[in-house]
Motif scaffolding. Structure first.
Motif, short mmCIF file in Angstrom:
data_model
loop_
_atom_site.label_atom_id
_atom_site.label_comp_id
_atom_site.label_asym_id
_atom_site.label_seq_id
_atom_site.Cartn_x
_atom_site.Cartn_y
_atom_site.Cartn_z
N UNK A 48 -25.38 62.41 29.18
CA UNK A 48 -24.97 61.11 28.81
C UNK A 48 -23.51 60.76 29.83
N UNK A 49 -23.35 59.54 30.25
CA UNK A 49 -22.11 59.25 30.94
C UNK A 49 -21.91 57.96 30.59
N UNK A 50 -20.73 57.42 30.70
CA UNK A 50 -20.35 55.93 30.57
C UNK A 50 -20.11 55.53 31.96
N UNK A 51 -20.06 54.17 32.49
CA UNK A 51 -20.16 53.80 33.82
C UNK A 51 -19.19 52.57 33.63
N UNK A 52 -18.47 52.56 34.75
CA UNK A 52 -17.40 51.54 34.92
C UNK A 52 -18.11 50.36 35.53
N UNK A 71 -11.96 50.74 26.71
CA UNK A 71 -11.27 52.04 26.58
C UNK A 71 -12.43 53.23 27.07
N UNK A 72 -13.86 53.01 26.64
CA UNK A 72 -14.82 54.06 26.96
C UNK A 72 -15.13 53.96 28.49
N UNK A 73 -14.92 53.07 29.18
CA UNK A 73 -15.59 52.93 30.57
C UNK A 73 -14.36 52.75 31.39
N UNK A 74 -12.99 52.66 31.03
CA UNK A 74 -11.99 52.20 31.87
C UNK A 74 -12.00 53.51 32.95
N UNK A 75 -11.98 54.70 32.72
CA UNK A 75 -11.93 55.76 33.66
C UNK A 75 -13.36 56.48 33.94
N UNK A 76 -14.34 55.81 33.52
CA UNK A 76 -15.57 56.19 33.80
C UNK A 76 -16.05 56.23 35.15
N UNK A 77 -16.85 57.07 35.89
CA UNK A 77 -17.59 56.66 37.33
C UNK A 77 -17.90 55.40 37.36
N UNK A 78 -18.07 54.96 38.76
CA UNK A 78 -18.92 53.66 39.07
C UNK A 78 -20.38 54.03 39.30
N UNK A 79 -21.22 53.31 39.15
CA UNK A 79 -22.47 53.39 38.95
C UNK A 79 -23.21 54.35 40.12
N UNK A 80 -22.72 54.27 41.61
CA UNK A 80 -23.06 55.14 42.64
C UNK A 80 -22.76 56.59 42.12
N UNK A 81 -21.44 56.83 41.65
CA UNK A 81 -21.05 58.22 41.28
C UNK A 81 -21.65 58.54 40.09
N UNK A 82 -22.07 57.89 39.06
CA UNK A 82 -22.79 58.19 37.78
C UNK A 82 -24.09 58.53 38.16
N UNK A 83 -24.77 57.74 38.98
CA UNK A 83 -26.04 57.94 39.60
C UNK A 83 -26.13 59.51 40.20
N UNK A 84 -25.17 59.56 40.92
CA UNK A 84 -25.11 61.03 41.55
C UNK A 84 -25.00 62.29 40.61
N UNK A 85 -24.26 62.01 39.55
CA UNK A 85 -24.16 62.82 38.49
C UNK A 85 -25.42 63.15 37.64
N UNK A 86 -26.11 62.20 37.48
CA UNK A 86 -27.58 62.16 36.90
C UNK A 86 -28.48 62.79 37.66
N UNK A 87 -28.38 62.60 38.90
CA UNK A 87 -29.32 63.34 39.97
C UNK A 87 -29.14 64.54 39.99
N UNK A 88 -27.86 65.21 39.91
CA UNK A 88 -27.41 66.49 40.04
C UNK A 88 -28.05 67.26 38.67
N UNK A 89 -28.27 66.57 37.43
CA UNK A 89 -28.40 67.04 36.18
C UNK A 89 -30.15 67.30 36.23
#
Length: 219
Positions: A48-52, A71-89
């Motif tokens: 699970x990750x929030x996305x900005x 507040x949950x998303x303000x420091x979250x990764x943007x979608x390209x970075x969030x997707x990269x985290x997902x692909x690593x998992x």
């Protein structure tokens, strides 16, 4: 043997004035939730990750629906970075599963708009399983069912809060596993009775379920 990744996205709306010219993107992802199922359809891992959101914003409707706020998303990764985290998992070769084709379409559109199509495996969308369509087919109905109604019909107790990405992915995984493991898929007996009475016009929820139970009055 196959490994399945059940995914759920939560999204916010992009105001028309903030949309990129020529883009089909009208919503942005604000959370990615996913679980892994092994070859025996057991849940083994969670993600699970929030996305900005870069163009959209979380209005009161989305906040009340999902429980996600700025507040949950303000420091979250943007979608390209969030997707990269997902692909690593994500294990190589995992087959994607979601409730409806909305999430796969959203990922494709967001990847096109935000230039991360090269981070998506070539065959990911080809193998993608629509669990909503699978459920309708198994109970021989053409209508579209919400996840909440399908869980009730399948006699699965919903875990957690609906419209949380990880919770919805988890519950979708429970239902998908039941569809795969039970050759003779059985519905909740009360739901089955109500469906037989009302045919395809049935709109079913907790209220309908409780209405089918007669509670004896105390003497």
């Amino acid at each position: 043997m196959s490994v399945y990744a059940v995914i759920d996205l939560e999204m916010c709306t992009i105001p028309k004035g903030c949309r990129k010219k020529g883009s089909r993107l009208a919503k942005e992802t604000i959370q990615i939730g996913a679980v892994l199922l092994n070859e025996e359809y057991e849940i083994t891992q969670q993600f699970s990750t929030y996305v900005f959101p870069e163009m959209g914003y979380i209005d009161s409707f989305i906040e009340n629906l999902t429980g996600i706020d700025h507040a949950d998303v303000k420091n979250a990764p943007r979608m390209p970075q969030a997707w990269a985290k997902f692909m690593e998992w994500l294990p190589e070769g995992a087959i994607m599963v979601s409730w409806s084709n909305t999430d796969s379409a959203q990922i494709r559109r967001e990847a096109e708009t935000k230039d991360f199509l090269d981070a998506i495996p070539d065959d990911m969308f080809e193998q993608w399983i629509d669990a909503q369509k699978l459920f309708s087919g198994r109970i021989e109905r053409e209508r579209i069912y919400s996840l909440e109604e399908a869980l009730i019909a399948a006699d699965i107790l919903q875990e957690g809060r609906a419209h949380d990405g990880l919770t919805d992915a988890y519950n979708t995984a429970l239902l998908f596993a039941k569809l795969q493991k039970e050759p003779e898929f059985r519905l909740n007996p009360i739901y089955e009775y109500a469906r037989a009475e009302k045919k395809d016009t049935l709109s079913f929820g907790l209220k309908s379920l409780l209405a089918g139970i007669q509670i004896a009055e105390e003497s």
